[in-house]
Design a protein around this motif. Structure first.
Motif, PDB file in Angstrom:
ATOM      1  N   HIS A   1       0.828  -1.213   0.000  1.00 27.38           N
ATOM      2  CA  HIS A   1       0.000   0.000   0.000  1.00 27.38           C
ATOM      3  C   HIS A   1       0.860   1.260   0.000  1.00 27.38           C
ATOM      4  O   HIS A   1       0.492   2.268  -0.612  1.00 27.38           O
ATOM      5  CB  HIS A   1      -0.905  -0.018   1.233  1.00 27.38           C
ATOM      6  N   LEU A   2       2.010   1.212   0.647  1.00 20.31           N
ATOM      7  CA  LEU A   2       2.844   2.393   0.818  1.00 20.31           C
ATOM      8  C   LEU A   2       3.849   2.601  -0.311  1.00 20.31           C
ATOM      9  O   LEU A   2       4.519   3.627  -0.358  1.00 20.31           O
ATOM     10  CB  LEU A   2       3.598   2.309   2.153  1.00 20.31           C
ATOM     11  N   ARG A   3       3.936   1.648  -1.254  1.00 17.26           N
ATOM     12  CA  ARG A   3       5.016   1.721  -2.240  1.00 17.26           C
ATOM     13  C   ARG A   3       4.817   2.809  -3.293  1.00 17.26           C
ATOM     14  O   ARG A   3       5.778   3.362  -3.804  1.00 17.26           O
ATOM     15  CB  ARG A   3       5.189   0.371  -2.936  1.00 17.26           C
ATOM     16  N   ALA A   4       3.591   3.118  -3.650  1.00 20.92           N
ATOM     17  CA  ALA A   4       3.389   4.058  -4.758  1.00 20.92           C
ATOM     18  C   ALA A   4       2.299   5.060  -4.407  1.00 20.92           C
ATOM     19  O   ALA A   4       1.402   4.767  -3.611  1.00 20.92           O
ATOM     20  CB  ALA A   4       3.002   3.297  -6.023  1.00 20.92           C
ATOM     21  N   PRO A   5       2.349   6.248  -4.977  1.00 17.49           N
ATOM     22  CA  PRO A   5       1.298   7.240  -4.744  1.00 17.49           C
ATOM     23  C   PRO A   5      -0.016   6.767  -5.359  1.00 17.49           C
ATOM     24  O   PRO A   5      -0.020   6.003  -6.325  1.00 17.49           O
ATOM     25  CB  PRO A   5       1.818   8.486  -5.458  1.00 17.49           C
TER      26      PRO A   5
END
Length: 527
Positions: free
Chosen positions: A149-153
Motif C-alpha cells: 500500500h505504501l510503495r506508490a502514490p
C-alpha cells in the motif's frame, strides 16, 4: 417463520435468457442445492440495531463447469418484513464492489424495510469475494498488505513521476493477487454473483421474480441482472447509477459530477460560515481556489509529522483523498471543514488519524479491485495505451480525475479475468419498468450515467434528487423515499423529469434518514 424450501427445478428458463457470454461459459446455470434454513444471526461484530436472520445456500462454485460437483455456500442475511405476512423479498446490494452488506444490514436493515413499504423482507446475498463468501485477499498477512500500500502514490498527478510509479505498482499488485488467488480468483465476477442471486430467488419459492434495490456497484450488478434475466425481474431500483457500458471497459464518466460536488461543498461552506470557519471572508470561488492551491503546495512540500515516535508524511494524495471521500457524505462536511481549518492553521497532528487515502490497505479494498478487475474486458499493454483514459478523467474532474486513475489502471493490468463475463448490451424490457434514482451532484456515479442507462431499459424513469452525496440515502428526501415505496407497493413510477427536494442541508451534520422515517410514520398514521 417457516422454513423456505429451495426450488427443485434447474432454473433453465432463467438461465436461458442470459446471453451472450464470454467464450467457454455455459448458457445455463444450475440450481442451488438444499434449503435455506433461517435462524437468528447472533453477534455479527457490528453495533447495529437490526435483528437479522442468517441463512446459507449451496450453489455451483463454477457455473462454467456445472458438472464438476463443487459447490459454494452463499452467506445470506434477511430482515423480516415488519408487516406480516410478507409480500415477498426485496434484494439489496450496498455497492463497492467489495461491500459484504453485513455491517450495512445490521445498521440500516430496519430502516430499509420501512423504505420498501414495510411489507417486504429485505435480503442481502453476500457477494463472492466478500465476507465469508469466497473471500478475496492478495496478501498473506497485514505486513505485506501495508508494505504494498505504501510503495506508490495513489494520485497520478501527485508529481512528475507519479503516473509511471502507479502504472508499475498496479502490475505488482495484480501479480500478487494472481499468486494468492490462482485457484478461485477467476470465480468472483459480477456474472457469477448474478447467477448466485437468481439461485436464491428460486430457493425462496415466492413468485420466482427478483425485486431489487442496488446502490452504486449494486446498480451495475442490478443492470447486469436485468440484462441477463429480463423475464425474471419484477421491479428494480438503481440508486447512484454506474454506466455499465463504461464499467466493463475504461471508466471515464464516473467523475463527471465530482467537481460540481466540490464546488457545492465550498458554496455551502460560505453560506454557513458561522459553522464553517475556513470560509473566512472568501467567496465560494476563492475558497475553492485556495484549497486547490494548498493541495498543490503539498506536492513539493509534504508535511512530516511525528506522533509518539512514529513518523508520517501528509501529502497531496492524503489531503485530496480526504476531501474527495467526504464529498460522498454531505453530513460529514462540517467535520471536513474543521479538518481543513486545522490543517491550514498548521496543526496537522490534530487531524492525522482522520486522513483518508483513496484506497485503504484493507481486504475490502482488495475485494473491490478483485471483483471490478475480474469484470474488465480491456487489457492495456503499455502506459501509452492508458494515456487517453488518464487525460479524459483529468479533463472531466480536477478533484477526482487523478484519484480515479489508480483503479482504472489496476484493472488495465489485471491478469485474472473472470471465467464468465457479461458481454451483451443493456437493452431490456421488464415486467415493471426500472426506476433509476440519482442525486444531482454525485462525485462518483453522475446523473448522466443514470440517464444513459435509462435509454436501454424500456419504459424506465430517472428520478433526480436535489443536492449532493453518493446515492440518495446520503441526504434524506421524503419525496424520493415515497416514490420508491409507491414503486415497490404497486409499480407506480414518478412522472418523467421529476425532481425531489431534500429535507436536510449539507452543513446540518445530519443525513436526514430519521427525518424521513418520522415523516413516513406520520403519513401512515394519518391514512
Amino acid at each position: 417463520m417457516s422454513t423456505l424450501i429451495s426450488s427443485y427445478f434447474l432454473g433453465l428458463v432463467a438461465y436461458a435468457a442470459a446471453a451472450p457470454l464470454a467464450s467457454g461459459a455455459s448458457p445455463h446455470g444450475t440450481r442451488g442445492y438444499g434449503e435455506i434454513q433461517w435462524e437468528p444471526c447472533g453477534d455479527l461484530g457490528v453495533n447495529g440495531t437490526t435483528e437479522l436472520e442468517c441463512g446459507s445456500l449451496a450453489v455451483p462454485l463454477d457455473y462454467t463447469e456445472p458438472d464438476s460437483g463443487e459447490t459454494l455456500d452463499l452467506e445470506i442475511l434477511r430482515v423480516p418484513a415488519p408487516n406480516q405476512p410478507s409480500k415477498g423479498s426485496v434484494f439489496f446490494n450496498f455497492g463497492g464492489p467489495g461491500a459484504s452488506g453485513v455491517a450495512e444490514m445490521s445498521l440500516l436493515g430496519s430502516v430499509l424495510s420501512v423504505f420498501v413499504g414495510g411489507s417486504y423482507d429485505v435480503v442481502n446475498v453476500v457477494p463472492r469475494g466478500t465476507g465469508k463468501t469466497l473471500p478475496f485477499s492478495c496478501y498473506e498477512d497485514e505486513e505485506e498488505r501495508i508494505a504494498s500500500h505504501l510503495r506508490a502514490p495513489f494520485a497520478t498527478n501527485a508529481s512528475d513521476t507519479s503516473l509511471g510509479e502507479v502504472w508499475a505498482e498496479v502490475k505488482n499488485k495484480a501479480d500478487a493477487c494472481v499468486h494468492t488467488q490462482n485457484e478461485t480468483g477467476t470465480l468472483i465476477g459480477t456474472a457469477f454473483t448474478a447467477r448466485d442471486i437468481m439461485n436464491v430467488v428460486d430457493a425462496l419459492e415466492e413468485d420466482g421474480k427478483l425485486r431489487w434495490w442496488g446502490q452504486s456497484y449494486g446498480t451495475l450488478l442490478g443492470s447486469t441482472l436485468i440484462a441477463m434475466f429480463p423475464d425474471k425481474i419484477d421491479k428494480a431500483v438503481l440508486d447512484g447509477v454506474i454506466d455499465a457500458h463504461e464499467y466493463y471497459h475504461i471508466n471515464v464518466d464516473q467523475v463527471a459530477d465530482a467537481d460540481s460536488a466540490f464546488s457545492g461543498f465550498c458554496s455551502q461552506c460560505v453560506d454557513n460560515k458561522d459553522i464553517c470557519p475556513i470560509a473566512g471572508d472568501r467567496t465560494a470561488e476563492e475558497l475553492e481556489e485556495d484549497i486547490y492551491a494548498a493541495m498543490e503546495a503539498l506536492k513539493s512540500k509534504p508535511i512530516p509529522v511525528s506522533v509518539e515516535g512514529q513518523g508520517y508524511i501528509v501529502d497531496y494524495a492524503a489531503i485530496k483523498g480526504t476531501i474527495y471521500h467526504a464529498l460522498y457524505f454531505p453530513s460529514t462536511w462540517p467535520a471536513l471543514a474543521e479538518k481543513l481549518d486545522v490543517m491550514f492553521s498548521g496543526n496537522i497532528t490534530g487531524i492525522l488519524p482522520d486522513l483518508v487515502a483513496p484506497l485503504p490497505a484493507t481486504p475490502d479494498a482488495e475485494a473491490l479491485q478483485g471483483i471490478k478487475c475480474s469484470d474488465n474486458q480491456d487489457h492495456l499493454e503499455t502506459l501509452e495505451d492508458a494515456l487517453p483514459g488518464v487525460e479524459a478523467r483529468a479533463e472531466l474532474s480536477k478533484i477526482g480525475g487523478d484519484l480515479a486513475d489508480f483503479s482504472a489502471l489496476q484493472c488495465a493490468r489485471w491478469g485474472m479475468p473472470a471465467k464468465e463475463q457479461y458481454t451483451g448490451d443493456f437493452k431490456a424490457k421488464t415486467k415493471n419498468p426500472v426506476l433509476l434514482v440519482s442525486t444531482q451532484h454525485d462525485p462518483i456515479t453522475p446523473l448522466v450515467s443514470a440517464k444513459k442507462m435509462s435509454e436501454g431499459f424500456e419504459g424506465s424513469v430517472v428520478l433526480e434528487q436535489e443536492g449532493y452525496g453518493h446515492t440518495i440515502t446520503s441526504q434524506g428526501s421524503v419525496c424520493t423515499i415515497k416514490a420508491i415505496m409507491a414503486y415497490f407497493n404497486d409499480g407506480t413510477l414518478p412522472e418523467p423529469n421529476t425532481v425531489c427536494k431534500v429535507d436536510v442541508m449539507p452543513f446540518s451534520g445530519d443525513n436526514g434518514l430519521a427525518t424521513v422515517l418520522e415523516a413516513i410514520g406520520n403519513a401512515t398514521e394519518e391514512e
